[in-house]
Design a protein around this motif. Structure first.
Motif, PDB file in Angstrom:
ATOM      1  N   LEU A 195       1.032  -1.241  -0.276  1.00  0.00           N
ATOM      2  CA  LEU A 195      -0.081   0.152   0.164  1.00  0.00           C
ATOM      3  C   LEU A 195       0.854   1.203   0.006  1.00  0.00           C
ATOM      4  O   LEU A 195       0.516   2.268  -0.800  1.00  0.00           O
ATOM      5  N   VAL A 196       1.805   1.289   0.874  1.00  0.00           N
ATOM      6  CA  VAL A 196       2.829   2.459   0.754  1.00  0.00           C
ATOM      7  C   VAL A 196       3.527   2.586  -0.582  1.00  0.00           C
ATOM      8  O   VAL A 196       3.696   3.770  -0.865  1.00  0.00           O
ATOM      9  N   TYR A 197       4.149   1.358  -1.227  1.00  0.00           N
ATOM     10  CA  TYR A 197       4.645   1.236  -2.541  1.00  0.00           C
ATOM     11  C   TYR A 197       3.596   2.292  -3.552  1.00  0.00           C
ATOM     12  O   TYR A 197       4.132   2.995  -4.153  1.00  0.00           O
ATOM     13  N   SER A 198       2.418   1.904  -3.551  1.00  0.00           N
ATOM     14  CA  SER A 198       1.292   2.431  -4.325  1.00  0.00           C
ATOM     15  C   SER A 198       1.271   3.860  -4.001  1.00  0.00           C
ATOM     16  O   SER A 198       1.241   4.678  -5.023  1.00  0.00           O
ATOM     17  N   LEU A 199       1.142   4.203  -2.886  1.00  0.00           N
ATOM     18  CA  LEU A 199       0.971   5.657  -2.178  1.00  0.00           C
ATOM     19  C   LEU A 199       2.132   6.374  -2.963  1.00  0.00           C
ATOM     20  O   LEU A 199       2.119   7.574  -3.596  1.00  0.00           O
ATOM     21  N   ILE A 200       3.395   5.931  -2.900  1.00  0.00           N
ATOM     22  CA  ILE A 200       4.539   6.592  -3.436  1.00  0.00           C
ATOM     23  C   ILE A 200       4.530   6.801  -4.606  1.00  0.00           C
ATOM     24  O   ILE A 200       4.664   7.898  -5.290  1.00  0.00           O
ATOM     25  N   SER A 201       4.090   5.878  -5.478  1.00  0.00           N
ATOM     26  CA  SER A 201       3.721   5.982  -6.926  1.00  0.00           C
ATOM     27  C   SER A 201       3.078   6.899  -7.429  1.00  0.00           C
ATOM     28  O   SER A 201       3.129   7.774  -8.334  1.00  0.00           O
ATOM     29  N   ASN A 202       1.797   7.042  -6.613  1.00  0.00           N
ATOM     30  CA  ASN A 202       0.819   7.946  -7.027  1.00  0.00           C
ATOM     31  C   ASN A 202       1.394   9.380  -6.812  1.00  0.00           C
ATOM     32  O   ASN A 202       1.056  10.548  -7.659  1.00  0.00           O
ATOM     33  N   LEU A 203       1.898   9.700  -5.670  1.00  0.00           N
ATOM     34  CA  LEU A 203       2.572  10.977  -5.257  1.00  0.00           C
ATOM     35  C   LEU A 203       3.517  11.536  -6.149  1.00  0.00           C
ATOM     36  O   LEU A 203       3.602  12.538  -6.509  1.00  0.00           O
ATOM     37  N   VAL A 204       4.356  10.527  -6.772  1.00  0.00           N
ATOM     38  CA  VAL A 204       5.464  10.958  -7.467  1.00  0.00           C
ATOM     39  C   VAL A 204       5.025  11.276  -8.762  1.00  0.00           C
ATOM     40  O   VAL A 204       5.447  12.273  -9.459  1.00  0.00           O
ATOM     41  N   ARG A 205       3.927  10.511  -9.479  1.00  0.00           N
ATOM     42  CA  ARG A 205       3.138  11.106 -10.747  1.00  0.00           C
ATOM     43  C   ARG A 205       2.791  12.346 -10.674  1.00  0.00           C
ATOM     44  O   ARG A 205       2.433  13.137 -11.743  1.00  0.00           O
ATOM     45  N   SER A 206       2.006  12.549  -9.422  1.00  0.00           N
ATOM     46  CA  SER A 206       1.235  14.087  -9.355  1.00  0.00           C
ATOM     47  C   SER A 206       2.265  15.041  -8.955  1.00  0.00           C
ATOM     48  O   SER A 206       1.666  16.282  -8.713  1.00  0.00           O
ATOM     49  N   SER A 207       3.581  14.755  -8.725  1.00  0.00           N
ATOM     50  CA  SER A 207       4.513  16.044  -7.979  1.00  0.00           C
ATOM     51  C   SER A 207       5.048  16.781  -8.886  1.00  0.00           C
ATOM     52  O   SER A 207       5.969  17.768  -8.694  1.00  0.00           O
ATOM     53  N   SER A 208       5.059  16.421 -10.315  1.00  0.00           N
ATOM     54  CA  SER A 208       5.923  17.169 -11.350  1.00  0.00           C
ATOM     55  C   SER A 208       7.323  17.311 -10.856  1.00  0.00           C
ATOM     56  O   SER A 208       8.047  18.576 -11.208  1.00  0.00           O
ATOM     57  N   GLY A 209       8.157  16.318 -10.745  1.00  0.00           N
ATOM     58  CA  GLY A 209       9.403  16.024 -10.473  1.00  0.00           C
ATOM     59  C   GLY A 209       9.887  16.516  -8.983  1.00  0.00           C
ATOM     60  O   GLY A 209      11.030  16.303  -8.863  1.00  0.00           O
ATOM     61  N   ALA A 210       9.077  17.012  -7.998  1.00  0.00           N
ATOM     62  CA  ALA A 210       9.427  17.542  -6.907  1.00  0.00           C
ATOM     63  C   ALA A 210       9.691  16.064  -5.958  1.00  0.00           C
ATOM     64  O   ALA A 210      10.195  16.324  -4.898  1.00  0.00           O
ATOM     65  N   LEU A 211       9.274  14.840  -6.256  1.00  0.00           N
ATOM     66  CA  LEU A 211       9.523  13.643  -5.307  1.00  0.00           C
ATOM     67  C   LEU A 211      10.045  12.736  -6.383  1.00  0.00           C
ATOM     68  O   LEU A 211       9.560  12.471  -7.600  1.00  0.00           O
ATOM     69  N   LEU A 212      10.712  11.987  -5.774  1.00  0.00           N
ATOM     70  CA  LEU A 212      11.471  10.755  -6.592  1.00  0.00           C
ATOM     71  C   LEU A 212      11.216   9.719  -5.938  1.00  0.00           C
ATOM     72  O   LEU A 212      11.144   9.458  -4.656  1.00  0.00           O
ATOM     73  N   ASP A 213      10.992   8.581  -6.610  1.00  0.00           N
ATOM     74  CA  ASP A 213      10.189   7.063  -6.053  1.00  0.00           C
ATOM     75  C   ASP A 213      11.631   6.105  -5.998  1.00  0.00           C
ATOM     76  O   ASP A 213      12.302   5.632  -6.709  1.00  0.00           O
ATOM     77  N   HIS A 214      12.066   6.129  -4.719  1.00  0.00           N
ATOM     78  CA  HIS A 214      13.202   5.206  -4.574  1.00  0.00           C
ATOM     79  C   HIS A 214      14.492   5.160  -5.392  1.00  0.00           C
ATOM     80  O   HIS A 214      14.810   4.479  -5.898  1.00  0.00           O
ATOM     81  N   PRO A 215      15.102   6.456  -5.385  1.00  0.00           N
ATOM     82  CA  PRO A 215      16.217   6.803  -6.173  1.00  0.00           C
ATOM     83  C   PRO A 215      17.579   6.084  -5.973  1.00  0.00           C
ATOM     84  O   PRO A 215      17.393   5.744  -4.635  1.00  0.00           O
ATOM     85  N   SER A 216      18.215   5.820  -6.775  1.00  0.00           N
ATOM     86  CA  SER A 216      19.427   5.243  -6.387  1.00  0.00           C
ATOM     87  C   SER A 216      20.406   6.228  -5.871  1.00  0.00           C
ATOM     88  O   SER A 216      20.261   7.626  -6.104  1.00  0.00           O
ATOM     89  N   LEU A 217      21.600   5.891  -5.552  1.00  0.00           N
ATOM     90  CA  LEU A 217      22.664   6.804  -5.078  1.00  0.00           C
ATOM     91  C   LEU A 217      23.257   7.775  -6.107  1.00  0.00           C
ATOM     92  O   LEU A 217      23.373   8.848  -5.664  1.00  0.00           O
ATOM     93  N   SER A 218      23.259   7.258  -7.155  1.00  0.00           N
ATOM     94  CA  SER A 218      23.832   8.274  -8.400  1.00  0.00           C
ATOM     95  C   SER A 218      22.762   9.171  -8.716  1.00  0.00           C
ATOM     96  O   SER A 218      22.928  10.511  -9.012  1.00  0.00           O
ATOM     97  N   GLU A 219      21.474   8.952  -8.632  1.00  0.00           N
ATOM     98  CA  GLU A 219      20.315   9.861  -8.952  1.00  0.00           C
ATOM     99  C   GLU A 219      20.511  10.799  -7.774  1.00  0.00           C
ATOM    100  O   GLU A 219      20.291  12.003  -7.896  1.00  0.00           O
ATOM    101  N   LEU A 220      20.455  10.369  -6.155  1.00  0.00           N
ATOM    102  CA  LEU A 220      20.565  11.231  -5.364  1.00  0.00           C
ATOM    103  C   LEU A 220      21.770  12.197  -5.289  1.00  0.00           C
ATOM    104  O   LEU A 220      21.855  13.410  -5.080  1.00  0.00           O
TER     105      LEU A 220
END
Length: 166
Positions: free
Chosen positions: A45-70
């Motif tokens: 449920l939390v994974y689904s919530l994160i996915s939905n939040l990221v989709r609606s965030s216009s790039g302000a939220l990242l979904d489980h990014p890697s160290l290189s992305e960070l």
């Protein structure tokens, strides 16, 4: 999520219990370790919530990014999301697994990152236990105390023995 600063990018992670043989959250390539294919209960449920939040965030939220992305995006804010925190062991273990990687640990030690622990409910005692169990020092003379690098937000905070509130 609405309490987070909107002028900064945040990395979102679902808190989960890692396998016993898994000391580090990141693999040798700096990617988050893969989840098992089977259902993980409320974590799904939390994974689904994160996915939905990221989709609606216009790039302000990242979904489980890697160290290189960070690193490439200079992300300083990390949001760890859990549905309910009882003892605090799972959250402390998850943070310590993230800190097990030398790159992430150095960012933490330099005070470059802030971890926001977000949950629907948690016991009042969990916050102190998490701070006590994660790596780092909370001594008053430290430039970057670990308690200053953590922030807890929960809809419901209750005493462990307060059964009516649960």
């Amino acid at each position: 999520i609405s309490s987070l600063p909107t002028d900064q990018v945040h990395a979102l992670y679902s808190v989960r219990k890692l396998n016993v043989d898994q000391a580090c959250y990141w693999n040798e390539n700096g990617e988050p370790v893969t989840r098992p294919g089977s259902s993980l209960g409320s974590e799904d449920l939390v994974y689904s919530l994160i996915s939905n939040l990221v989709r609606s965030s216009s790039g302000a939220l990242l979904d489980h990014p890697s160290l290189s992305e960070l690193k490439n995006n200079k992300i300083r804010n990390y949001v760890l999301i859990d549905d309910s925190i009882g003892s605090g062991d799972r959250v402390a273990g998850f943070i310590n697994a993230m800190l097990h990687h030398p790159t992430f640990l150095s960012w933490w030690s330099f005070g470059w990152i802030k971890i926001h622990v977000l949950s629907f409910a948690r016991t009042r005692e969990a916050e102190a236990k998490i701070i006590a169990e994660i790596r780092g020092s909370d001594h008053g003379k430290r430039k970057f105390r670990k308690s200053d690098k953590l922030e807890f937000t929960s809809e419901m905070v209750y005493e462990r023995n307060w059964h009516e509130a649960r």
